[in-house]
Design an enzyme around this catalytic site. Sequence first.
Site, short mmCIF file in Angstrom:
data_model
loop_
_atom_site.label_atom_id
_atom_site.label_comp_id
_atom_site.label_asym_id
_atom_site.label_seq_id
_atom_site.Cartn_x
_atom_site.Cartn_y
_atom_site.Cartn_z
N SER A 158 0.69 -0.82 -0.16
CA SER A 158 -0.57 0.14 0.24
C SER A 158 1.05 1.27 0.34
CB SER A 158 -1.02 0.19 1.29
OG SER A 158 -0.86 1.49 1.54
N TYR A 171 -3.77 -1.62 9.71
CA TYR A 171 -3.82 -1.50 8.69
C TYR A 171 -2.10 -1.07 8.06
CZ TYR A 171 -3.98 -1.55 3.54
OH TYR A 171 -4.28 -1.25 2.07
P1 NAP Z 1 -11.40 -6.02 -1.99
O1 NAP Z 1 -12.30 -5.09 -2.61
O2 NAP Z 1 -11.83 -6.16 0.10
O3 NAP Z 1 -10.88 -7.42 -1.54
C1 NAP Z 1 -10.53 -7.93 -0.82
C2 NAP Z 1 -9.90 -9.61 -0.76
O4 NAP Z 1 -9.58 -10.60 -0.13
C3 NAP Z 1 -11.23 -10.36 -1.29
O5 NAP Z 1 -10.45 -11.21 -2.70
C4 NAP Z 1 -11.46 -11.36 0.18
O6 NAP Z 1 -12.41 -12.18 0.08
C5 NAP Z 1 -10.27 -11.26 0.11
N1 NAP Z 1 -10.10 -11.78 1.81
C6 NAP Z 1 -10.14 -10.77 2.80
N2 NAP Z 1 -9.91 -11.14 4.21
C7 NAP Z 1 -9.92 -12.86 3.65
C8 NAP Z 1 -9.52 -13.78 4.32
N3 NAP Z 1 -9.32 -13.83 5.76
N4 NAP Z 1 -9.16 -15.18 3.85
C9 NAP Z 1 -8.99 -15.20 2.87
N5 NAP Z 1 -9.01 -14.22 1.62
C10 NAP Z 1 -9.86 -13.10 2.33
O7 NAP Z 1 -9.80 -4.82 -1.57
P2 NAP Z 1 -9.02 -4.26 -2.17
O8 NAP Z 1 -9.00 -3.09 -1.94
O9 NAP Z 1 -9.63 -5.34 -3.48
O10 NAP Z 1 -7.31 -4.75 -1.76
C11 NAP Z 1 -6.68 -6.32 -2.13
C12 NAP Z 1 -5.35 -5.93 -1.45
O11 NAP Z 1 -5.27 -4.58 -2.30
C13 NAP Z 1 -5.44 -5.79 -0.47
O12 NAP Z 1 -4.21 -6.52 0.08
C14 NAP Z 1 -5.34 -3.73 0.42
O13 NAP Z 1 -5.31 -4.22 1.59
C15 NAP Z 1 -4.76 -3.94 -0.96
N6 NAP Z 1 -4.59 -2.32 -1.23
C16 NAP Z 1 -6.06 -1.73 -1.61
C17 NAP Z 1 -6.36 -0.33 -2.06
C18 NAP Z 1 -7.38 0.85 -1.74
O14 NAP Z 1 -7.21 1.49 -2.35
N7 NAP Z 1 -8.43 -0.87 -2.23
C19 NAP Z 1 -5.01 0.02 -1.48
C20 NAP Z 1 -3.58 -0.79 -1.38
C21 NAP Z 1 -3.47 -1.76 -0.71
P3 NAP Z 1 -13.21 -12.46 1.36
O15 NAP Z 1 -13.67 -11.46 1.85
O16 NAP Z 1 -14.39 -13.81 0.19
O17 NAP Z 1 -12.44 -14.07 1.67
#
Ligand code: NAP
Length: 271
Positions: A158, A171
């Site tokens: 991130s 986080y």
């Molecule tokens: P998201 O749409 O909420 O997706 C999160 C994913 O992680 C989903 O597939 C979810 O599936 C899975 N997940 C969550 N808890 C889990 C668990 N206990 N076991 C297995 N899978 C799990 O969020 P996103 O924005 O795409 O985030 C994906 C990654 O990018 C994360 O690491 C996040 O920190 C990072 N990120 C996001 C942003 C942003 O602005 N969106 C910025 C920087 C970094 P289930 O809930 O069905 O398990």
Amino acid sequence: MSFERKMPMDYDFQMPSFRLDGRVALVTGGSRGLGLGMALALAHAGADIAIASRTADELAAAEEMVRAIGVRTLILPTDVGDVDAVRGMIGKTVDHFGRLDILVNAAGINYRRPLDTFTPQDWDTLMAVNLKGAFFACQEAAPVMRRQGKGKIINVGSIVFEISIPNIALYTISKGGMRQMTRALAIELAKDNINVNAIAPGRFWTRMTDAFFSVPDLYESAVSVIPMGRPGAPSDLAGATVLLASDASDYITGQTIFVDGGWLVNGGVKA
Ligand code: NAP
């Protein structure tokens, strides 16, 4: 690895391949959002794809999207906060496809709350998903990649690898740990020809950030500091993902690619 001791003037190289045909990638958190975007990018480059997350109907929908690209798929209902389940996830991928070339640790959660609201249970849950699960996935994948003579690990970090934002302390701490995990494993696994790198997204509009971006004032203030003037979309990670998964990155390890529309170098100043 053995090297000849002479100046390497290997100017007769070919364009490095970004293709991933015949390789197998496992993407945690690949059922939606950024992980799904990365899984689709790897599939477009030719890799077969295993996807791990918790929610069955989202896994099924993601599998359909990936399979439509024409590669083989496997879905693995997994809670990455459970180390035994993480070990099983790697084992099932290798049993099914016979190999594992690329591991993407994209599963993640966030609690957007002030410091005094966090409980020890919040700490344990968030660290288990964002950090512990990723660490044990790397630990389990490394011997498989070592046997194969090569491997690629991509951790999804991130912008908080580098800066801090209010109200997301747990986080931020977890992602700080992930940055150092990327560096620690990179030097330990380099001799095995396993590259460990990270992609650090800036502000992307996904389920994780929907409550934030849906508020017009918050949207405007977030976008005002991104020089490219928009939040990121899952497809924005495709190029960095394929680079770090392919032979084109064979001498890159321990690094982070920030994919943030210029937010980090803008230093928070209004664009
Ligand atoms: P998201 O749409 O909420 O997706 C999160 C994913 O992680 C989903 O597939 C979810 O599936 C899975 N997940 C969550 N808890 C889990 C668990 N206990 N076991 C297995 N899978 C799990 O969020 P996103 O924005 O795409 O985030 C994906 C990654 O990018 C994360 O690491 C996040 O920190 C990072 N990120 C996001 C942003 C942003 O602005 N969106 C910025 C920087 C970094 P289930 O809930 O069905 O398990």
